[in-house]
Each structure stands twice: as structure tokens, then as C-alpha cells.
Scaffold this motif. Structure first.
Motif, PDB file in Angstrom:
ATOM      1  N   ARG A  35      -3.879 -40.294 -93.039  1.00 22.58           N
ATOM      2  CA  ARG A  35      -3.971 -38.760 -92.229  1.00 22.58           C
ATOM      3  C   ARG A  35      -2.566 -38.344 -92.478  1.00 22.58           C
ATOM      4  N   ASP A  71     -13.056 -31.228 -87.562  1.00 20.45           N
ATOM      5  CA  ASP A  71     -13.285 -31.617 -86.153  1.00 20.45           C
ATOM      6  C   ASP A  71     -12.191 -30.756 -85.570  1.00 20.45           C
ATOM      7  N   LYS A  75      -8.953 -33.108 -88.037  1.00 20.17           N
ATOM      8  CA  LYS A  75      -8.851 -34.201 -88.667  1.00 20.17           C
ATOM      9  C   LYS A  75      -8.989 -34.253 -90.306  1.00 20.17           C
ATOM     10  N   GLU A  77      -7.937 -36.348 -93.985  1.00 20.78           N
ATOM     11  CA  GLU A  77      -7.324 -37.520 -94.586  1.00 20.78           C
ATOM     12  C   GLU A  77      -7.200 -37.297 -96.193  1.00 20.78           C
TER      13      GLU A  77
END
Length: 121
Positions: A35, A71, A75, A77
Motif C-alpha cells: 500500500r 473503499d 485503499k 495497492e
């Protein structure tokens, strides 16, 4: 006759991986998906501006995949693509060389810094 875009293969590599931070980003992503905050802590002294800029460039160049989970809270990645993984494999011997010669490089960089400071640079 048009000129080729790169003078050699190394020129092509530097075009997508050059700079202080991109090789470090590649190194850390080679060890797994991160992340944003994890990546920033792993890379170290990089500013948010530079990390965001480099990640955008690396996504555009096809080295890094960005996955937004949509989200709340956000979030996102980052992971290496197959192209990024192949570049990480190519950079691995440089990591080994750097580890083996870290003390010599540290002395050289320190000495160069002292000379630059004495010259007013």
C-alpha cells in the motif's frame, strides 16, 4: 532517416527507471505488493510529491500496477507487472554489488561531500 529513440539498451532502461527513487521503489515492490504508506516508509526519505509522481510514471510505463479498491477510507495497492518483475531481476545484481561495496561507496561519497563543501558547492 529518423534517429532511434535510444542510443543503447542502457539508455532505454534509464528512461523508465532512472532517478534516485525508482530503483528503490522497484526493489521494495519486488518483495511484494505494498500500500502507499507501506511503500513510503520502506523507501525512506522520499517526499509524497516525488513518490506519487514516480508511481504515476511507472504505472504509465507499464512497470507497476495500481489497484484501487474503491473503499472508504481509500485503499490502493501497488505491485510490479511482469515487465517490472523482469526489470527487478535485472537490477538484482546491482543490489548485490552495492551490498558488497557499501563501505567503500560510503567513504567515497563522504569524501566527495567534504570536497564539495570545501569548494563551496
Amino acid at each position: 532517416m529518423p534517429r532511434p529513440p535510444f542510443s543503447c539498451g542502457l539508455d532505454a532502461v534509464l528512461a523508465i527507471s532512472g532517478g534516485k527513487w525508482k530503483p528503490l521503489i522497484i526493489y521494495h515492490l519486488a518483495h511484494g505488493t505494498h500500500r502507499y504508506g507501506e511503500l513510503r516508509r520502506a523507501v525512506g526519505n522520499v517526499t509524497d510529491k516525488m513518490l506519487v509522481q514516480h508511481l504515476k510514471e511507472m504505472v504509465a510505463d507499464g512497470l507497476v500496477a495500481r489497484h484501487d479498491f474503491k473503499d472508504i477510507p481509500p485503499k490502493v495497492e501497488y505491485a510490479l507487472t511482469p515487465l517490472g518483475k523482469s526489470l527487478a531481476e535485472a537490477l538484482a545484481p546491482l543490489c548485490v554489488w552495492g551490498t558488497e561495496h557499501m563501505l567503500v561507496v560510503e567513504k567515497a561519497v563522504t569524501a566527495r561531500g567534504l570536497v564539495a563543501a570545501q569548494n563551496g558547492s
